[in-house]
Design a protein around this motif. Structure first.
Motif, PDB file in Angstrom:
ATOM      1  N   ILE A   1      11.452   6.394 -16.115  1.00 33.08           N
ATOM      2  CA  ILE A   1      12.492   5.831 -15.238  1.00 33.08           C
ATOM      3  C   ILE A   1      11.942   5.639 -13.823  1.00 33.08           C
ATOM      4  CG2 ILE A   1      14.727   6.316 -14.147  1.00 33.08           C
ATOM      5  CD1 ILE A   1      15.506   7.796 -16.722  1.00 33.08           C
ATOM      6  N   ILE A   2      11.276   6.681 -13.303  1.00 32.65           N
ATOM      7  CA  ILE A   2      10.740   6.593 -11.937  1.00 32.65           C
ATOM      8  C   ILE A   2       9.753   5.431 -11.831  1.00 32.65           C
ATOM      9  CG2 ILE A   2       9.400   7.780 -10.159  1.00 32.65           C
ATOM     10  CD1 ILE A   2      10.457  10.425 -11.305  1.00 32.65           C
ATOM     11  N   THR A   3       8.841   5.332 -12.825  1.00 34.65           N
ATOM     12  CA  THR A   3       7.845   4.262 -12.779  1.00 34.65           C
ATOM     13  C   THR A   3       8.516   2.897 -12.799  1.00 34.65           C
ATOM     14  OG1 THR A   3       6.474   5.715 -14.121  1.00 34.65           O
ATOM     15  CG2 THR A   3       5.678   3.488 -13.797  1.00 34.65           C
ATOM     16  N   THR A   4       9.519   2.747 -13.687  1.00 39.45           N
ATOM     17  CA  THR A   4      10.190   1.448 -13.784  1.00 39.45           C
ATOM     18  C   THR A   4      10.799   1.061 -12.444  1.00 39.45           C
ATOM     19  OG1 THR A   4      10.799   2.185 -15.980  1.00 39.45           O
ATOM     20  CG2 THR A   4      11.745   0.125 -15.227  1.00 39.45           C
ATOM     21  N   ILE A   5      11.447   2.027 -11.787  1.00 39.61           N
ATOM     22  CA  ILE A   5      12.058   1.718 -10.484  1.00 39.61           C
ATOM     23  C   ILE A   5      10.983   1.259  -9.504  1.00 39.61           C
ATOM     24  CG2 ILE A   5      13.271   2.708  -8.508  1.00 39.61           C
ATOM     25  CD1 ILE A   5      14.662   4.606 -10.491  1.00 39.61           C
ATOM     26  N   TYR A   6       9.890   2.025  -9.433  1.00 38.29           N
ATOM     27  CA  TYR A   6       8.822   1.662  -8.492  1.00 38.29           C
ATOM     28  C   TYR A   6       8.264   0.274  -8.797  1.00 38.29           C
ATOM     29  CZ  TYR A   6       8.089   5.883  -5.766  1.00 38.29           C
ATOM     30  OH  TYR A   6       8.210   6.911  -4.879  1.00 38.29           O
ATOM     31  N   VAL A   7       7.989   0.032 -10.094  1.00 40.54           N
ATOM     32  CA  VAL A   7       7.377  -1.248 -10.458  1.00 40.54           C
ATOM     33  C   VAL A   7       8.312  -2.399 -10.117  1.00 40.54           C
ATOM     34  CG1 VAL A   7       6.600  -2.657 -12.401  1.00 40.54           C
ATOM     35  CG2 VAL A   7       5.821  -0.313 -12.193  1.00 40.54           C
ATOM     36  N   LYS A   8       9.620  -2.197 -10.346  1.00 42.19           N
ATOM     37  CA  LYS A   8      10.606  -3.220  -9.979  1.00 42.19           C
ATOM     38  C   LYS A   8      10.534  -3.504  -8.489  1.00 42.19           C
ATOM     39  CE  LYS A   8      13.268  -4.675 -13.413  1.00 42.19           C
ATOM     40  NZ  LYS A   8      13.884  -3.753 -14.366  1.00 42.19           N
ATOM     41  N   VAL A   9      10.580  -2.435  -7.677  1.00 44.34           N
ATOM     42  CA  VAL A   9      10.552  -2.589  -6.224  1.00 44.34           C
ATOM     43  C   VAL A   9       9.215  -3.176  -5.786  1.00 44.34           C
ATOM     44  CG1 VAL A   9      10.691  -1.388  -4.026  1.00 44.34           C
ATOM     45  CG2 VAL A   9      12.132  -0.673  -5.919  1.00 44.34           C
ATOM     46  N   LEU A  10       8.121  -2.622  -6.383  1.00 45.17           N
ATOM     47  CA  LEU A  10       6.775  -3.068  -6.034  1.00 45.17           C
ATOM     48  C   LEU A  10       6.618  -4.544  -6.374  1.00 45.17           C
ATOM     49  CD1 LEU A  10       4.095  -1.862  -5.018  1.00 45.17           C
ATOM     50  CD2 LEU A  10       3.414  -1.632  -7.383  1.00 45.17           C
ATOM     51  N   GLY A  11       7.032  -4.908  -7.598  1.00 44.39           N
ATOM     52  CA  GLY A  11       6.941  -6.295  -8.026  1.00 44.39           C
ATOM     53  C   GLY A  11       7.714  -7.188  -7.072  1.00 44.39           C
ATOM     54  N   ALA A  12       8.932  -6.760  -6.713  1.00 44.70           N
ATOM     55  CA  ALA A  12       9.765  -7.563  -5.819  1.00 44.70           C
ATOM     56  C   ALA A  12       9.079  -7.755  -4.472  1.00 44.70           C
ATOM     57  CB  ALA A  12      11.123  -6.885  -5.640  1.00 44.70           C
ATOM     58  N   SER A  13       8.471  -6.662  -3.944  1.00 48.23           N
ATOM     59  CA  SER A  13       7.877  -6.783  -2.613  1.00 48.23           C
ATOM     60  C   SER A  13       6.629  -7.662  -2.651  1.00 48.23           C
ATOM     61  CB  SER A  13       7.552  -5.397  -2.046  1.00 48.23           C
ATOM     62  OG  SER A  13       6.251  -5.026  -2.401  1.00 48.23           O
ATOM     63  N   VAL A  14       5.891  -7.620  -3.755  1.00 48.03           N
ATOM     64  CA  VAL A  14       4.703  -8.472  -3.849  1.00 48.03           C
ATOM     65  C   VAL A  14       5.122  -9.934  -3.981  1.00 48.03           C
ATOM     66  CG1 VAL A  14       2.705  -9.051  -5.277  1.00 48.03           C
ATOM     67  CG2 VAL A  14       3.205  -6.679  -4.767  1.00 48.03           C
ATOM     68  N   MET A  15       6.177 -10.173  -4.763  1.00 47.82           N
ATOM     69  CA  MET A  15       6.687 -11.528  -4.921  1.00 47.82           C
ATOM     70  C   MET A  15       7.139 -12.098  -3.581  1.00 47.82           C
ATOM     71  SD  MET A  15       6.714 -12.406  -8.161  1.00 47.82           S
ATOM     72  CE  MET A  15       8.100 -13.218  -8.927  1.00 47.82           C
ATOM     73  N   GLU A  16       7.837 -11.252  -2.826  1.00 43.80           N
ATOM     74  CA  GLU A  16       8.352 -11.658  -1.534  1.00 43.80           C
ATOM     75  C   GLU A  16       7.212 -12.118  -0.630  1.00 43.80           C
ATOM     76  OE1 GLU A  16      10.491  -8.874   1.314  1.00 43.80           O
ATOM     77  OE2 GLU A  16      11.892  -9.098  -0.364  1.00 43.80           O
ATOM     78  N   LYS A  17       6.103 -11.372  -0.735  1.00 39.49           N
ATOM     79  CA  LYS A  17       4.962 -11.636   0.131  1.00 39.49           C
ATOM     80  C   LYS A  17       4.350 -12.998  -0.216  1.00 39.49           C
ATOM     81  CE  LYS A  17       0.767  -9.463   1.563  1.00 39.49           C
ATOM     82  NZ  LYS A  17      -0.309  -8.755   0.881  1.00 39.49           N
ATOM     83  N   ASN A  18       4.356 -13.308  -1.508  1.00 43.60           N
ATOM     84  CA  ASN A  18       3.769 -14.593  -1.903  1.00 43.60           C
ATOM     85  C   ASN A  18       4.748 -15.720  -1.646  1.00 43.60           C
ATOM     86  OD1 ASN A  18       1.537 -13.205  -2.600  1.00 43.60           O
ATOM     87  ND2 ASN A  18       2.076 -13.006  -4.758  1.00 43.60           N
TER      88      ASN A  18
ATOM     89  N   ALA B   1       0.839  -1.204   0.000  1.00 43.23           N
ATOM     90  CA  ALA B   1       0.000   0.000   0.000  1.00 43.23           C
ATOM     91  C   ALA B   1       0.872   1.251   0.000  1.00 43.23           C
ATOM     92  CB  ALA B   1      -0.928   0.008   1.201  1.00 43.23           C
ATOM     93  N   ILE B   2       1.966   1.227   0.769  1.00 40.11           N
ATOM     94  CA  ILE B   2       2.857   2.389   0.826  1.00 40.11           C
ATOM     95  C   ILE B   2       3.464   2.657  -0.549  1.00 40.11           C
ATOM     96  CG2 ILE B   2       5.047   3.271   1.740  1.00 40.11           C
ATOM     97  CD1 ILE B   2       4.455   1.843   4.341  1.00 40.11           C
TER      98      ILE B   2
END
Lengths: 404, 280
Positions: free
Chosen positions: A387-404, A323-324
């Motif tokens: 560039i900003i979006t790509t960084i966020y999506v990378k981090v966001l994707g990683a954190s969602v993956m981690e959660k699963n 969410a953050i």
């Protein structure tokens, strides 16, 4: 899930049309503009001319008068050689007239035709200059100017390729605007995240009056940014503004007028107005995330003897991370594109100290009507956003993956 | 037990104080604008501009902005533009979201990617070409301005609606189809009523976004006759003198519609803002 048939595809037709016309096509078009020296207020640059063009109307008009003026003075030209030259010029003009007999307006030229026009221009110019210096012609003053119009009817290509981008990299204003945009984005989003988080925690705990808090939080978000900006420009006003007065009494600034008239003061003012307007929005996004965290986790943590601080960093933050990040992504994008607030509150001033990329590109495009260079700045913004979006999506994707 | 109660009591006191500060900061600008709107120009610019209670309360500023500055015309324009945007955007987005949520097709991820990208890119990127397009079509200074609003409202509408459609069970539609309903009938008779809360939420968010739009309107509708509220308000300041009293009165007048919407529909707004942002 079913395969889509032709009939179901009809559901997608309206959105495809709208997105193509009002989102995708303009992006491609802006991209194209950025390679041209495209200026609306300059007749020779007010279009995208990839190849050279020819203003047939201007040429026809010019050649008509040149022809007439030279014919008028044929008697005065005494030398036989000069007469022959003059006749040759007239023949050249007429030939060119025939060539474009069926054309009007501005047309494209082939390379040969361009050479032909240039040739006629050169010949006419040499001959006319010679005649004017040698004889007392009736239209001696106007004739050379007229001849120049033959050259003017040839519109040069205003394709400049990457020159606009080169210019942008050496343009100090772009650097300043980029710096301002980054400062504004980082500081305001950081403050909004911290304050919004605190507010969300309080709202989550508050049992009574949640509705009232929520309503009052939504109002700053809901009122138009331009209206909020004007409201703040009153509160910040050096003479009548209560916030400026308050800041000077507290000692943040020396005098109330310093707030909007010094560069740090103006940037602070803009950031604070943005924080006021969007922190509640941030709080609501985070609150929704908080409410999905099961209470049992906190109870379990309590039983294990975790302190409040431990509970916050070990339970709340990790579970709230998606969410953050989503809230941060939305807010960063909005802050990076900030326009209304600054345009109305400070107009980019004083002395460009609050001019962001949006404001600068808008001024170039609609203040100087330079769409070409304005589009270059917009494309630079586009790359930054990507560039900003790509960084966020990378981090966001990683954190969602981690959660699963 | 007693100790724990004492602790939570202390905590609730600090909560209340924080809450009070927060509300004071959030609401204060509105209160001050409201107070200013009743003050005379002499008092606003006078020696003592920070009195809480106006010395000689006056309605002059309200009369000025309503009868002379034509703020009501701007409100009217905003209503027309925002309502028409809401209607066509919700319709288009509902169709699209239904197809995305219910059918498999090639390029679905591409479409979703484009929708997301449109939501992200700077609005400045569309404004030049759209301006030229409107000049060419002769659509400047007209209500056609609602069409380019799609670039700011469509992405989030699709996003909110797909989230809502995904929560509606497929079984109902399948039985409707077995009874011989066409896709359009299924959409209008089964899915639409079930998705009504989501559609309504989307409508409100779209309405507020369209109501707040500024850049496109100030650029394309330069004629004051077609100014919407945000643009009309911004022009109150760029005149030769800054009449704060009128600015305040105009702000109060144009904030009222927003206030009503927020009061009536806060639940839908919150649900719209948070859908997609939070995994349920």
């Amino acid at each position: 899930m079913k395969k889509m048939g032709l009939r179901e595809f009809l559901f997608l037709v309206p959105i495809l049309i709208l997105i193509c016309i009002f989102s995708l096509w303009p992006v491609l078009q802006s991209f194209t503009y950025s390679f041209f020296d495209y200026q609306l207020n300059d007749r020779t640059k007010s279009g995208l001319y990839l190849s050279e063009r020819f203003n047939v109307d201007l040429y026809n008009e010019t050649s008509f008068y040149v022809d007439r003026f030279i014919s008028m003075d044929m008697e005065t030209i005494s030398d036989d050689q000069d007469k022959a030259d003059a006749n040759q010029v007239l023949a050249g003009l007429t030939e060119l007239n025939k060539e474009f007999e069926n054309e009007e307006g501005v047309i494209k030229l082939t390379g040969d035709q361009t050479d032909q026009v240039l040739n006629v221009y050169q010949n006419t110019k040499t001959t006319v200059d010679q005649l004017v210096s040698k004889y007392e012609l009736q239209q001696g003053e106007n004739l050379p100017l007229l001849v120049d119009d033959i050259n003017n009817s040839l519109i040069q290509s205003n394709f400049v390729g990457l020159d606009g981008y080169k210019q942008a990299f050496s343009d100090g204003f772009v650097g300043i605007a980029l710096k301002n945009t980054l400062i504004f984005t980082v500081v305001s989003v950081f403050l909004e995240l911290i304050l919004g988080m605190g507010m969300a925690l309080i709202m989550n705990k508050a049992m009574q009056g949640q509705g009232f808090i929520r309503t009052s939080s939504l109002i700053p978000w809901a009122i138009p940014t331009a209206v909020a900006a004007l409201m703040w420009s009153y509160l910040y006003d050096g003479g009548a503004g209560i916030v400026a007065e308050f800041f000077s009494i507290v000692g943040f600034i020396d005098q109330p007028t310093d707030l909007l008239q010094t560069s740090t003061g103006a940037m602070t003012a803009v950031v604070l107005a943005d924080v006021w307007k969007t922190t509640p929005y941030m709080a609501i996004l985070l609150l929704a995330g908080l409410q999905t965290i099961p209470k049992s986790l906190y109870e379990a943590a309590s039983i294990d003897g975790a302190s409040i601080v431990q509970k916050f960093f070990r339970v709340t933050v990790p579970l709230l991370m998606p969410a953050i990040l989503v809230a941060l992504l939305f807010r960063t994008m909005d802050a990076f594109r900030v326009f209304d607030l600054i345009y109305v509150l400070t107009g980019g001033g004083p002395g460009g100290s609050t001019e962001t990329l949006s404001v600068y590109s808008y001024k170039v495009m609609f203040g100087q009507t330079n769409f070409g260079y304005g589009s270059v700045i917009v494309m630079i913004m586009f790359v930054c956003v990507a560039i900003i979006t790509t960084i966020y999506v990378k981090v966001l994707g990683a954190s969602v993956m981690e959660k699963n | 037990m007693a100790k724990e109660n004492g602790f939570s009591l202390k905590k609730s006191w600090s909560f209340l104080v924080l809450l009070f500060i927060y509300l004071a900061v959030v609401i204060f600008p509105f209160i001050w604008i409201l107070i200013t709107s009743f003050k005379s120009t002499g008092e606003i610019f006078g020696d003592n501009p920070f009195r809480v209670i106006p010395e000689n309360p006056t309605l002059q500023h309200y009369a000025n902005v309503i009868f002379e500055k034509g703020i009501m015309n701007a409100v009217w324009n905003s209503l027309i533009v925002s309502f028409s945007t809401t209607i066509y955007i919700v319709l288009v987005a509902t169709f699209a979201a239904y197809a995305i949520s219910r059918f498999e097709f090639r390029g679905k991820n591409l479409l979703l990617g484009i929708v997301l990208a449109v939501a992200m890119f700077p609005q400045m990127i569309v404004i030049g070409p759209v301006y030229n397009l409107f000049i060419e079509l002769g659509w400047t200074n007209s209500y056609w301005i609602a069409l380019p609003f799609s670039s700011i409202t469509l992405p989030m509408s699709v996003w909110i609606l797909v989230t809502h459609f995904n929560q509606i069970p497929l079984a109902l539609e399948e039985s409707a189809k077995m009874d011989g309903a066409s896709p359009f009938q299924t959409l209008f008779k089964i899915v639409f009523p079930l998705a009504a809360p989501g559609v309504f939420t989307t409508a409100i968010i779209v309405f507020i976004t369209a109501w707040n739009e500024f850049v496109l309107t100030i650029t394309i509708n330069s004629n004051a006759e077609y100014h919407t509220v945000p643009v009309a308000i911004s022009f109150l300041r760029t005149q030769f003198e800054i009449l704060w009293g009128e600015v305040a009165a105009a702000t109060v007048v144009v904030t009222i519609p927003t206030l009503i919407i927020v009061l009536l529909f806060q639940r839908q707004i919150v649900s719209g803002l948070t859908s997609g942002g939070v995994k349920e």
